[in-house]
Design a protein around this motif. Sequence first.
Motif, short mmCIF file in Angstrom:
data_model
loop_
_atom_site.label_atom_id
_atom_site.label_comp_id
_atom_site.label_asym_id
_atom_site.label_seq_id
_atom_site.Cartn_x
_atom_site.Cartn_y
_atom_site.Cartn_z
N THR A 267 84.09 -18.50 17.10
CA THR A 267 83.72 -18.91 15.75
C THR A 267 82.49 -18.13 15.33
O THR A 267 81.92 -17.40 16.15
CB THR A 267 83.46 -20.43 15.69
OG1 THR A 267 83.24 -20.81 14.33
CG2 THR A 267 82.25 -20.85 16.52
N GLU A 268 82.09 -18.22 14.09
CA GLU A 268 80.83 -17.61 13.67
C GLU A 268 80.38 -18.23 12.35
O GLU A 268 81.17 -18.89 11.68
CB GLU A 268 80.95 -16.09 13.54
CG GLU A 268 82.02 -15.60 12.63
CD GLU A 268 82.17 -14.07 12.68
OE1 GLU A 268 82.02 -13.46 11.62
OE2 GLU A 268 82.43 -13.52 13.76
N PHE A 269 79.11 -18.04 12.02
CA PHE A 269 78.61 -18.52 10.74
C PHE A 269 79.34 -17.77 9.62
O PHE A 269 79.56 -16.57 9.71
CB PHE A 269 77.10 -18.26 10.61
CG PHE A 269 76.27 -19.21 11.42
CD1 PHE A 269 76.05 -20.51 10.97
CD2 PHE A 269 75.71 -18.82 12.63
CE1 PHE A 269 75.28 -21.39 11.71
CE2 PHE A 269 74.94 -19.70 13.37
CZ PHE A 269 74.73 -20.99 12.92
N PHE A 270 79.73 -18.49 8.59
CA PHE A 270 80.39 -17.91 7.41
C PHE A 270 81.52 -16.96 7.83
O PHE A 270 81.64 -15.85 7.31
CB PHE A 270 79.37 -17.20 6.51
CG PHE A 270 78.32 -18.13 5.97
CD1 PHE A 270 78.57 -18.91 4.85
CD2 PHE A 270 77.08 -18.27 6.61
CE1 PHE A 270 77.61 -19.80 4.37
CE2 PHE A 270 76.12 -19.15 6.13
CZ PHE A 270 76.39 -19.92 5.01
N ARG A 271 82.32 -17.43 8.80
CA ARG A 271 83.44 -16.60 9.28
C ARG A 271 84.37 -16.32 8.09
O ARG A 271 84.78 -17.23 7.40
CB ARG A 271 84.19 -17.40 10.35
CG ARG A 271 85.33 -16.65 10.97
CD ARG A 271 85.95 -17.51 12.04
NE ARG A 271 86.89 -16.78 12.84
CZ ARG A 271 87.50 -17.30 13.91
NH1 ARG A 271 87.23 -18.53 14.30
NH2 ARG A 271 88.36 -16.59 14.59
N ASP A 272 84.73 -15.07 7.90
CA ASP A 272 85.47 -14.63 6.71
C ASP A 272 84.64 -14.95 5.46
O ASP A 272 84.93 -15.94 4.74
CB ASP A 272 86.86 -15.28 6.61
CG ASP A 272 87.69 -15.04 7.85
OD1 ASP A 272 87.68 -13.90 8.36
OD2 ASP A 272 88.33 -15.99 8.33
N PRO A 273 83.63 -14.15 5.19
CA PRO A 273 82.71 -14.46 4.09
C PRO A 273 83.41 -14.70 2.75
O PRO A 273 82.94 -15.50 1.94
CB PRO A 273 81.80 -13.23 4.02
CG PRO A 273 81.85 -12.65 5.40
CD PRO A 273 83.22 -12.95 5.94
N ASP A 274 84.56 -14.02 2.50
CA ASP A 274 85.23 -14.23 1.20
C ASP A 274 85.74 -15.67 1.05
O ASP A 274 85.81 -16.20 -0.06
CB ASP A 274 86.36 -13.22 0.98
CG ASP A 274 87.38 -13.21 2.10
OD1 ASP A 274 87.01 -13.55 3.25
OD2 ASP A 274 88.55 -12.88 1.84
N VAL A 275 86.06 -16.31 2.18
CA VAL A 275 86.52 -17.71 2.12
C VAL A 275 85.34 -18.60 1.70
O VAL A 275 85.46 -19.44 0.80
CB VAL A 275 87.06 -18.16 3.50
CG1 VAL A 275 87.40 -19.65 3.48
CG2 VAL A 275 88.27 -17.32 3.89
N PHE A 276 84.21 -18.38 2.33
CA PHE A 276 83.04 -19.21 1.99
C PHE A 276 82.57 -18.93 0.56
O PHE A 276 82.11 -19.82 -0.14
CB PHE A 276 81.92 -18.98 3.01
CG PHE A 276 82.17 -19.75 4.29
CD1 PHE A 276 81.69 -21.04 4.44
CD2 PHE A 276 82.95 -19.22 5.30
CE1 PHE A 276 81.96 -21.78 5.58
CE2 PHE A 276 83.23 -19.94 6.45
CZ PHE A 276 82.73 -21.23 6.59
#
Length: 282
Positions: free
Chosen positions: A85-94
């Motif tokens: 996992t990661e912070f803001f994984r897939d930034p476009d989703v967030f």
Amino acid sequence: MHPVERKVFLAGPKQDEENLKKILDFIHEYKGLDLSSYRQNFLYRRLRLRIFSTKAKGYFEYINLLKNSPEEYNNFLDALSINVTEFFRDPDVFEAVEKVVLPQLIARKEARGNLSLRVWSSACASGEEPYSLAILIRQSLEKKIAFLVKIWASDIDRHALEKAKKAEYPAQELKNIDSKIIKKYFISCGDNCYRPSDEIRQMVKFQVHNIFQRFPFRCLDLIFCRNLLIYLDRRRSKELFHTFSQLLNPGGYLVLGKVETLWDRGLFVPLNLRTKIYQKVD
Ligand SMILES: C[S@@+](CC[C@H](N)C(=O)[O-])C[C@H]1O[C@@H](n2cnc3c(N)ncnc32)[C@H](O)[C@@H]1O
């Protein structure tokens, strides 16, 4: 079958499957991780590769290794890549959640005079996902202090949840995060180590939970279930879509992983197909 896998065929194919199943039973009983809903071929393949890499001479020796070496248990989880996992994984989703979902949700709630947001991160691993959500929500509600926000975050893996509660992350794990956000919502906790601020951590309540068991909170506005369905068979995924639909308020949102699809139409409509955001039909 890959040649490496063939080498660790511990006996005949039938015996081999029985032995692999014993390892999975052990993991369930002693580590609390129930992998019974995962696709069997996927699990067996990864297990055989682990047995080969550790040079264990049979399933019994591999079980002993899992018992005595926390490192091997972590290697096994890594091999399944189920804790990735990661912070803001897939930034476009967030970004879509921040620019589309939250403004719609907040406006609807304000219009109804119901100033609460109820969110569930349903396979949260080591916490990066719910903390990212908490940051987005805090940003979106900056001046709307009357809103009551509850973010429940759960996972079946106790070890991952311990890490989530401890909330200490190496600096390189913050690579997707804008420096202004880091400054505002993180504090330093030692050399190259950061943790979300008290304000953000207090927004998230963690609990061990198997997604196939009853979730105690209802009337949710937003559910994240990202990068878990890829491991599940269709029957189990379908079960989850029904559960999510029951737990969400009308018009509530479901966010899946980018490679996952809600193929069971009828309960949800896609809000954004690229980012796999769906909305419950009223
Ligand atoms: C790949 S991680 C996804 C983490 C996060 N949602 C993301 O997308 O970055 C999948 C998580 O699902 C959890 N998991 C697997 N089976 C589960 C179950 N039956 N109930 C709850 N969590 C489960 C695993 O422990 C793991 O932490």
